[in-house]
Design an enzyme around this catalytic site. Structure first.
Site, mmCIF file in Angstrom:
data_model
loop_
_atom_site.group_PDB
_atom_site.id
_atom_site.type_symbol
_atom_site.label_atom_id
_atom_site.label_comp_id
_atom_site.label_asym_id
_atom_site.label_seq_id
_atom_site.Cartn_x
_atom_site.Cartn_y
_atom_site.Cartn_z
ATOM 1 N N GLU A 270 0.852 -1.211 0.000
ATOM 2 C CA GLU A 270 0.000 0.000 0.000
ATOM 3 C C GLU A 270 0.875 1.244 0.000
ATOM 4 O O GLU A 270 0.556 2.237 -0.647
ATOM 5 C CB GLU A 270 -0.955 0.001 1.183
ATOM 6 C CG GLU A 270 -2.045 -1.059 1.105
ATOM 7 C CD GLU A 270 -2.901 -0.987 -0.162
ATOM 8 O OE1 GLU A 270 -3.182 0.121 -0.656
ATOM 9 O OE2 GLU A 270 -3.277 -2.067 -0.668
ATOM 10 N N TRP A 273 1.606 1.749 -3.438
ATOM 11 C CA TRP A 273 0.586 2.455 -4.235
ATOM 12 C C TRP A 273 0.795 3.965 -4.172
ATOM 13 O O TRP A 273 0.576 4.690 -5.142
ATOM 14 C CB TRP A 273 -0.826 2.104 -3.733
ATOM 15 C CG TRP A 273 -1.397 0.888 -4.400
ATOM 16 C CD1 TRP A 273 -1.426 -0.377 -3.892
ATOM 17 C CD2 TRP A 273 -2.004 0.812 -5.711
ATOM 18 N NE1 TRP A 273 -2.023 -1.227 -4.793
ATOM 19 C CE2 TRP A 273 -2.389 -0.536 -5.909
ATOM 20 C CE3 TRP A 273 -2.263 1.733 -6.716
ATOM 21 C CZ2 TRP A 273 -3.014 -0.970 -7.086
ATOM 22 C CZ3 TRP A 273 -2.881 1.314 -7.888
ATOM 23 C CH2 TRP A 273 -3.245 -0.023 -8.064
ATOM 24 N N TRP A 301 -21.012 12.425 -19.208
ATOM 25 C CA TRP A 301 -21.264 12.750 -17.796
ATOM 26 C C TRP A 301 -22.503 13.619 -17.677
ATOM 27 O O TRP A 301 -22.793 14.431 -18.559
ATOM 28 C CB TRP A 301 -20.077 13.511 -17.192
ATOM 29 C CG TRP A 301 -18.790 12.756 -17.199
ATOM 30 C CD1 TRP A 301 -17.697 13.026 -17.969
ATOM 31 C CD2 TRP A 301 -18.451 11.607 -16.422
ATOM 32 N NE1 TRP A 301 -16.700 12.114 -17.710
ATOM 33 C CE2 TRP A 301 -17.130 11.233 -16.763
ATOM 34 C CE3 TRP A 301 -19.124 10.846 -15.467
ATOM 35 C CZ2 TRP A 301 -16.476 10.142 -16.196
ATOM 36 C CZ3 TRP A 301 -18.474 9.766 -14.897
ATOM 37 C CH2 TRP A 301 -17.171 9.415 -15.258
ATOM 38 N N ASN A 336 -10.485 3.676 3.303
ATOM 39 C CA ASN A 336 -10.243 3.394 1.882
ATOM 40 C C ASN A 336 -11.379 2.615 1.210
ATOM 41 O O ASN A 336 -11.804 2.952 0.105
ATOM 42 C CB ASN A 336 -8.931 2.624 1.720
ATOM 43 C CG ASN A 336 -8.628 2.325 0.265
ATOM 44 O OD1 ASN A 336 -8.486 3.237 -0.535
ATOM 45 N ND2 ASN A 336 -8.565 1.048 -0.083
ATOM 46 N N TRP A 354 -15.827 12.437 -12.364
ATOM 47 C CA TRP A 354 -14.924 12.163 -11.231
ATOM 48 C C TRP A 354 -14.272 13.431 -10.703
ATOM 49 O O TRP A 354 -13.893 13.504 -9.539
ATOM 50 C CB TRP A 354 -13.873 11.115 -11.594
ATOM 51 C CG TRP A 354 -12.923 11.454 -12.719
ATOM 52 C CD1 TRP A 354 -13.071 11.112 -14.027
ATOM 53 C CD2 TRP A 354 -11.681 12.180 -12.633
ATOM 54 N NE1 TRP A 354 -12.004 11.571 -14.766
ATOM 55 C CE2 TRP A 354 -11.132 12.223 -13.936
ATOM 56 C CE3 TRP A 354 -10.968 12.780 -11.611
ATOM 57 C CZ2 TRP A 354 -9.915 12.861 -14.232
ATOM 58 C CZ3 TRP A 354 -9.761 13.417 -11.891
ATOM 59 C CH2 TRP A 354 -9.249 13.457 -13.188
ATOM 60 N N TRP A 377 -9.012 8.769 -7.965
ATOM 61 C CA TRP A 377 -10.287 9.081 -8.624
ATOM 62 C C TRP A 377 -10.307 8.524 -10.051
ATOM 63 O O TRP A 377 -11.317 8.010 -10.519
ATOM 64 C CB TRP A 377 -10.581 10.585 -8.602
ATOM 65 C CG TRP A 377 -11.280 10.949 -7.321
ATOM 66 C CD1 TRP A 377 -10.726 11.540 -6.222
ATOM 67 C CD2 TRP A 377 -12.655 10.685 -6.994
ATOM 68 N NE1 TRP A 377 -11.664 11.664 -5.229
ATOM 69 C CE2 TRP A 377 -12.861 11.148 -5.675
ATOM 70 C CE3 TRP A 377 -13.721 10.104 -7.671
ATOM 71 C CZ2 TRP A 377 -14.097 11.050 -5.034
ATOM 72 C CZ3 TRP A 377 -14.950 9.997 -7.035
ATOM 73 C CH2 TRP A 377 -15.139 10.473 -5.732
HETATM 74 C C1 LIG Z 1 -11.450 8.207 -4.388
HETATM 75 C C2 LIG Z 1 -10.192 8.096 -3.569
HETATM 76 C C3 LIG Z 1 -9.490 9.242 -3.209
HETATM 77 C C4 LIG Z 1 -8.305 9.137 -2.466
HETATM 78 N N1 LIG Z 1 -7.629 10.286 -2.117
HETATM 79 C C5 LIG Z 1 -6.485 10.200 -1.394
HETATM 80 C C6 LIG Z 1 -5.778 11.371 -1.010
HETATM 81 O O1 LIG Z 1 -6.131 12.510 -1.349
HETATM 82 N N2 LIG Z 1 -4.663 11.216 -0.240
HETATM 83 C C7 LIG Z 1 -4.201 9.987 0.143
HETATM 84 O O2 LIG Z 1 -3.184 9.907 0.828
HETATM 85 N N3 LIG Z 1 -4.837 8.860 -0.263
HETATM 86 C C8 LIG Z 1 -5.956 8.923 -0.998
HETATM 87 N N4 LIG Z 1 -6.608 7.770 -1.362
HETATM 88 C C9 LIG Z 1 -5.963 6.461 -1.130
HETATM 89 C C10 LIG Z 1 -6.339 5.750 0.181
HETATM 90 O O3 LIG Z 1 -7.719 5.692 0.339
HETATM 91 C C11 LIG Z 1 -5.738 6.439 1.404
HETATM 92 O O4 LIG Z 1 -4.364 6.630 1.222
HETATM 93 C C12 LIG Z 1 -5.938 5.576 2.660
HETATM 94 O O5 LIG Z 1 -7.292 5.314 2.860
HETATM 95 C C13 LIG Z 1 -5.356 6.296 3.847
HETATM 96 O O6 LIG Z 1 -5.671 5.621 5.022
HETATM 97 P P1 LIG Z 1 -4.564 4.931 5.902
HETATM 98 O O7 LIG Z 1 -3.455 5.890 6.140
HETATM 99 O O8 LIG Z 1 -5.253 4.370 7.083
HETATM 100 O O9 LIG Z 1 -4.062 3.784 4.933
HETATM 101 P P2 LIG Z 1 -3.278 2.428 5.221
HETATM 102 O O10 LIG Z 1 -4.105 1.323 4.696
HETATM 103 O O11 LIG Z 1 -2.831 2.330 6.613
HETATM 104 O O12 LIG Z 1 -2.028 2.551 4.240
HETATM 105 C C14 LIG Z 1 -0.786 3.158 4.622
HETATM 106 C C15 LIG Z 1 -0.439 4.251 3.643
HETATM 107 O O13 LIG Z 1 -0.293 3.734 2.324
HETATM 108 C C16 LIG Z 1 -0.760 4.699 1.374
HETATM 109 N N5 LIG Z 1 -1.922 4.137 0.666
HETATM 110 C C17 LIG Z 1 -2.809 3.231 1.113
HETATM 111 N N6 LIG Z 1 -3.722 2.944 0.153
HETATM 112 C C18 LIG Z 1 -3.394 3.695 -0.915
HETATM 113 C C19 LIG Z 1 -3.952 3.854 -2.217
HETATM 114 N N7 LIG Z 1 -5.014 3.150 -2.630
HETATM 115 N N8 LIG Z 1 -3.370 4.735 -3.067
HETATM 116 C C20 LIG Z 1 -2.277 5.435 -2.691
HETATM 117 N N9 LIG Z 1 -1.699 5.324 -1.465
HETATM 118 C C21 LIG Z 1 -2.251 4.472 -0.595
HETATM 119 C C22 LIG Z 1 -1.201 5.920 2.165
HETATM 120 O O14 LIG Z 1 -0.123 6.830 2.194
HETATM 121 C C23 LIG Z 1 -1.491 5.336 3.538
HETATM 122 O O15 LIG Z 1 -1.367 6.269 4.571
HETATM 123 C C24 LIG Z 1 -7.813 7.857 -2.092
HETATM 124 C C25 LIG Z 1 -8.547 6.708 -2.458
HETATM 125 C C26 LIG Z 1 -9.716 6.824 -3.174
HETATM 126 C C27 LIG Z 1 -10.456 5.576 -3.555
#
Ligand SMILES: Cc1cc2nc3c(=O)[nH]c(=O)nc-3n(C[C@H](O)[C@H](O)[C@H](O)COP(=O)(O)OP(=O)(O)OC[C@H]3O[C@@H](n4cnc5c(N)ncnc54)[C@H](O)[C@@H]3O)c2cc1C
Length: 474
Positions: A270, A273, A301, A336, A354, A377
């Site tokens: 993650e 990602w 859209w 997420n 989006w 997005w």
């Molecule tokens: C529509 C949408 C918009 C989003 N916008 C953002 C945003 O503006 N900023 C943001 O940081 N994340 C965004 N995310 C990705 C993800 O949802 C969040 O990073 C995550 O939910 C953060 O929670 P956490 O720190 O508990 O994640 P954890 O599951 O604990 O993951 C640890 C870290 O890994 C990274 N990470 C995890 N999942 C993703 C992912 N799918 N994509 C990229 N990095 C990821 C983040 O930095 C996160 O803090 C978005 C996802 C979606 C579906």
């Protein structure tokens, strides 16, 4: 002889530990540590309201850790840095690199300007495990698909830098021209933020504590547990990573020091990602504004401000969607799994662009991040690089039943449904009148009817998608 003065510019690295540019600046002289609220920042992507709120508290905490020696300015960074450089005779300027297209343009111009003045600018990687220019396919082009990017590209590249300790010697200098934090005006005028404060401890120490708690309690069930919004299995580190109160290197190595196996691997991927999003933004700088798959430019859209408003306010009549949108409003964060559900609902069931979702998240998320937000997005909408296929439409009823089986999360944010039995919680319109009455739910009065019918809206989305030109094979 007076000690040499170095300027260190804080940007998205609001921490003292594992801060390579700060460490280097501290090694060779006194440090004039500055934060500049850039008046030209990111064009239409200046920090949103929630990010500004977070920034205020971050700077406050950072200034306290620096014993009040943080210098705060607002305006044009080049002009401010030039004034400071002349005033203090600084011979070197240090910063950690940013990767948003406007930041790259700005930093390149500033670097060139100072080079002409014989002032050296030294930049470092303080925010990523692997920089985008470091991970490319064998033919030198960027990856567009996550798995090979991460497995073949990142994991075969040099290992990320080990985290650095707090600089041993940090001899700071305070400028009398520093402005006050309050003068930046980062806090909202209408105080919607009071409730949000209770959810976050915004400081480098707060980020560290959250990370350690996650390593102790959440990570051991991460792979499965991360899908359930009511469980404490995700780290909630995203805002700290975005503004740099913690570094990805600290998370990467910290997790490995405490865990092994599938949960660890999934957490690391993650973080991967996040790296992938930055790589996409760097190599495709139009990511926030243009569909990566151009065939989506023809997508029909809808424009419907009423539907959009209902989505933003968490009044769609679909409880898991409403819970997510209200979580966003109340806490500045959304889990997420629920981000994917509310995103799918906006672009597929409501057929709204989006970019509307990207903008609303940008304003409301404390972790609003140009790379992650726009890449995610585009992923949700199906038009991104390695996107969910468009026909994968999340069903908000079955998603709720599967991932919030007790309804704990949904009831927390949609308390008007708290007495509804789990069987009807995600589809209250199916509940018999007596069940609704006993739960105190009056559809159309204290909780809305669904704003669009589920099956028909899904069919319309698939029909609109089928009209698009076919994807070219990779
Ligand atoms: C529509 C949408 C918009 C989003 N916008 C953002 C945003 O503006 N900023 C943001 O940081 N994340 C965004 N995310 C990705 C993800 O949802 C969040 O990073 C995550 O939910 C953060 O929670 P956490 O720190 O508990 O994640 P954890 O599951 O604990 O993951 C640890 C870290 O890994 C990274 N990470 C995890 N999942 C993703 C992912 N799918 N994509 C990229 N990095 C990821 C983040 O930095 C996160 O803090 C978005 C996802 C979606 C579906």
């Amino acid at each position: 002889m007076a000690e040499k003065v170095n300027i260190f510019w804080f940007r998205q690295d609001l921490r003292i530990a594992d801060n390579p540019a700060l460490t280097h600046a501290a090694e060779s002289g006194r440090v004039l540590a500055v934060y500049i609220l850039d008046q030209n920042d990111q064009g239409d992507h200046g920090p949103g309201a929630a990010s500004r709120w977070w920034l205020h508290h971050s700077l406050k905490a950072l200034n306290e850790s620096l014993q009040g020696q943080l210098n705060i300015f607002r305006g044009d960074p080049q002009t401010i840095l030039q004034d400071l450089q002349e005033k203090y005779g600084a011979s070197e300027i240090f910063w950690n690199r940013c990767y948003e297209p406007q930041s790259i343009e700005r930093d390149t111009a500033i670097k060139k300007f100072f080079q002409k003045q014989q002032v050296e600018v030294k930049s470092f990687n303080g925010s990523l495990l692997w920089e985008p220019m470091q991970v490319l396919k064998n033919d030198g082009t960027p990856y567009r698909v996550f798995t090979p990017y991460y497995r073949k590209g990142c994991l075969n590249a040099d290992a990320p830098r080990e985290p650095l300790p707090v600089p041993q010697k940090l001899n700071l200098l305070k400028s009398e021209s520093s402005e006050t934090l309050e003068s930046l005006g980062l806090l909202p005028k209408i105080r919607w933020d009071q409730k949000m404060e209770s959810y976050w401890e915004i400081s480098e120490a707060g980020g560290q504590q959250k990370m350690q708690e996650f390593f102790e309690h959440g990570l051991r069930d991460y792979k499965e547990g991360r899908n359930f919004p009511a469980k404490s299995c995700v780290s909630r580190l995203s805002p700290y990573l975005h503004q740099g109160q913690i570094s990805p290197n600290q998370a990467w190595y910290g997790a490995q020091a405490k865990h092994s196996g599938k949960n660890l691997d999934h957490f690391l991927s993650e973080l991967g990602w996040r790296e992938f999003s930055y790589s996409l933004l760097y190599h495709f700088p139009d990511l926030p504004s243009r569909n990566l798959q151009g065939r989506f430019d023809a997508f029909p859209w809808k424009e419907d401000s009423r539907l959009l408003e209902r989505w933003k306010r968490g009044q769609t009549g679909y409880p898991i969607v409403d819970a997510g949108m209200r979580e966003l409003w109340e806490t500045g964060y959304v889990h997420n799994r629920v981000r994917m559900i509310v995103g799918s609902f906006l672009v597929k069931n409501l057929l709204l662009h989006w970019k509307h979702g990207e903008r609303w998240f940008w304003d409301c998320l404390v972790d609003a991040d140009m790379a992650n937000n726009s890449a995610s997005w585009q992923w949700v909408a199906g038009c991104g690089a390695d996107a969910a296929p468009y026909f994968r439409i999340f069903n908000p009823v079955s998603q709720g039943q599967k991932f919030d089986p007790e309804g704990t999360y949904t009831k927390q944010f949609v308390p008007e449904l708290k007495d509804l039995p789990a069987k009807y919680l995600f589809s209250p319109w199916e509940a018999p009148d007596l069940v609704l009455k006993n739960a105190g739910v009056q559809l159309g009065e204290n909780y809305p009817h669904p704003i669009v019918p589920l099956r028909e809206s899904r069919e319309k989305a698939l029909e609109a998608f089928s009209m698009l030109p076919k994807a070219l094979s990779a």
